[in-house]
Scaffold this motif. Structure first.
Motif, PDB file in Angstrom:
ATOM      1  N   ARG A   1       5.226  -3.176  10.591  1.00  0.00           N
ATOM      2  CA  ARG A   1       3.795  -2.596  10.786  1.00  0.00           C
ATOM      3  C   ARG A   1       2.796  -3.713  11.030  1.00  0.00           C
ATOM      4  O   ARG A   1       2.128  -3.772  11.758  1.00  0.00           O
ATOM      5  CB  ARG A   1       3.355  -2.087   9.581  1.00  0.00           C
ATOM      6  N   ALA A   2       3.081  -4.994  10.412  1.00  0.00           N
ATOM      7  CA  ALA A   2       2.005  -6.114  10.362  1.00  0.00           C
ATOM      8  C   ALA A   2       2.509  -7.071  11.471  1.00  0.00           C
ATOM      9  O   ALA A   2       1.524  -7.521  12.174  1.00  0.00           O
ATOM     10  CB  ALA A   2       2.175  -6.893   9.083  1.00  0.00           C
TER      11      ALA A   2
ATOM     12  N   GLN B   1       7.467  -2.342   6.037  1.00  0.00           N
ATOM     13  CA  GLN B   1       6.033  -3.019   6.159  1.00  0.00           C
ATOM     14  C   GLN B   1       5.770  -4.111   6.996  1.00  0.00           C
ATOM     15  O   GLN B   1       4.802  -4.340   7.559  1.00  0.00           O
ATOM     16  CB  GLN B   1       5.674  -3.436   4.587  1.00  0.00           C
TER      17      GLN B   1
ATOM     18  N   SER C   1       6.061  -9.407  -3.709  1.00  0.00           N
ATOM     19  CA  SER C   1       6.336  -7.926  -3.222  1.00  0.00           C
ATOM     20  C   SER C   1       7.137  -7.360  -4.683  1.00  0.00           C
ATOM     21  O   SER C   1       7.707  -8.193  -5.326  1.00  0.00           O
ATOM     22  CB  SER C   1       7.321  -8.045  -1.992  1.00  0.00           C
TER      23      SER C   1
ATOM     24  N   ASP D   1      -0.607  -3.244  -3.091  1.00  0.00           N
ATOM     25  CA  ASP D   1      -0.851  -2.862  -1.950  1.00  0.00           C
ATOM     26  C   ASP D   1       0.115  -4.029  -1.088  1.00  0.00           C
ATOM     27  O   ASP D   1      -0.789  -5.320  -0.964  1.00  0.00           O
ATOM     28  CB  ASP D   1      -2.215  -3.166  -1.424  1.00  0.00           C
ATOM     29  N   GLU D   2       1.137  -3.834  -0.588  1.00  0.00           N
ATOM     30  CA  GLU D   2       2.002  -4.782   0.055  1.00  0.00           C
ATOM     31  C   GLU D   2       1.433  -5.199   1.369  1.00  0.00           C
ATOM     32  O   GLU D   2       1.678  -6.270   1.543  1.00  0.00           O
ATOM     33  CB  GLU D   2       3.388  -4.727  -0.039  1.00  0.00           C
ATOM     34  N   GLN D   3       0.682  -4.188   2.167  1.00  0.00           N
ATOM     35  CA  GLN D   3       0.310  -4.505   3.518  1.00  0.00           C
ATOM     36  C   GLN D   3      -1.057  -5.405   3.495  1.00  0.00           C
ATOM     37  O   GLN D   3      -1.058  -6.318   4.258  1.00  0.00           O
ATOM     38  CB  GLN D   3      -0.105  -3.098   4.171  1.00  0.00           C
ATOM     39  N   LYS D   4      -1.727  -5.446   2.243  1.00  0.00           N
ATOM     40  CA  LYS D   4      -2.841  -6.284   2.010  1.00  0.00           C
ATOM     41  C   LYS D   4      -2.186  -7.633   1.771  1.00  0.00           C
ATOM     42  O   LYS D   4      -2.708  -8.954   2.369  1.00  0.00           O
ATOM     43  CB  LYS D   4      -3.724  -5.900   0.957  1.00  0.00           C
TER      44      LYS D   4
ATOM     45  N   ILE E   1       0.736  -8.900   2.734  1.00  0.00           N
ATOM     46  CA  ILE E   1       1.203  -9.530   3.955  1.00  0.00           C
ATOM     47  C   ILE E   1       0.153  -9.923   5.014  1.00  0.00           C
ATOM     48  O   ILE E   1       0.416 -11.178   5.279  1.00  0.00           O
ATOM     49  CB  ILE E   1       2.084  -8.448   4.568  1.00  0.00           C
ATOM     50  N   GLN E   2      -0.802  -9.149   4.994  1.00  0.00           N
ATOM     51  CA  GLN E   2      -1.846  -9.608   5.899  1.00  0.00           C
ATOM     52  C   GLN E   2      -2.658 -11.055   5.583  1.00  0.00           C
ATOM     53  O   GLN E   2      -2.861 -11.787   6.224  1.00  0.00           O
ATOM     54  CB  GLN E   2      -3.155  -8.427   6.126  1.00  0.00           C
TER      55      GLN E   2
ATOM     56  N   LYS F   1       3.214  -4.360  15.487  1.00  0.00           N
ATOM     57  CA  LYS F   1       2.351  -3.425  15.768  1.00  0.00           C
ATOM     58  C   LYS F   1       2.915  -2.728  17.112  1.00  0.00           C
ATOM     59  O   LYS F   1       3.621  -2.114  17.127  1.00  0.00           O
ATOM     60  CB  LYS F   1       1.152  -4.392  16.044  1.00  0.00           C
TER      61      LYS F   1
END
Length: 214
Positions: free
Chosen positions: A204-205, A201, A128, A161-164, A166-167, A208
């Protein structure tokens, strides 16, 4: 050391099989190889000549510190702070370290901005932004240089893309948000926060549609 002044070598302490630490007037002065100790006729309990003392501090040690810095930089890149710490560990006096750092910097062998940009490039897809910044700050990169590095990286087309990320971590852990219970979500939340991702972030992951229970 003033002209004509003579000082006493109060202690000679072995550092390794080949090196010794010299104390003058009960204060640490420098580290020498045992062969140099004999060459300069330095003995515990005896006085050290001014000419000898100055030759060590102004000629012998600066030359060696510069070579040490150059050899370190042959294998990998260092920040100025990392290189400074390495030379301190070698027992070099502060003024000798400053001279060696200035020497390698004059050839652009050290460049904290270049180091920071390279570090961001190498870790932007697996760490991150906050974690990268923490890592660079620990390596001695100051905030101003850090900001310039991010800007330069972005201007060169860098994007994160931190969300990517994290996923990808969630998938690696086998975590499924729609099947996880409260304890599992809390554990995963803590794991991702320790990785340096922002609370927004992570929520969000992990959360939800489950609501904000933190």
């Amino acid at each position: 050391m003033q002209a004509g002044e003579r000082m006493k070598v109060t202690q000679i302490e072995e550092v390794s099989k080949s090196r010794v630490r010299i104390y003058v007037e009960d204060e640490f002065a420098f580290v020498l190889y045992k062969g140099e100790l004999r060459s300069f006729h330095i003995r515990e309990g005896e006085e050290i000549e001014q000419e000898c003392y100055e030759e060590i501090l102004t000629k012998l040690l600066p030359k060696r510190a510069k070579l040490r810095a150059m050899n370190l930089l042959k294998t990998r890149e260092y920040t100025v702070k990392q290189l400074q710490d390495k030379l301190k560990m070698g027992g070099y006096p502060e003024n000798v370290i400053e001279e060696a750092l200035a020497y390698v910097a004059s050839f652009h062998y050290t460049d904290d901005l270049r180091y920071a940009v390279s570090f961001i490039e190498g870790h932007s897809d697996n760490r991150s932004r906050r974690r990268i910044e923490q890592d660079l700050l620990r390596r001695g990169i100051d905030r101003s240089t850090l900001e310039k590095a991010w800007l330069q990286w972005e201007e060169q087309g860098g994007d994160q893309d931190e969300q990517k990320m994290i996923q990808a971590l969630l998938a690696k852990k086998g975590f499924a948000s729609d099947k996880a219970n409260l304890k599992e979500r809390q554990r995963m939340y803590g794991f991702l926060m320790r990785k340096g991702f922002s609370g927004e972030q992570v929520r969000r992951a992990v959360l939800k549609e489950m609501g904000d229970w933190l």
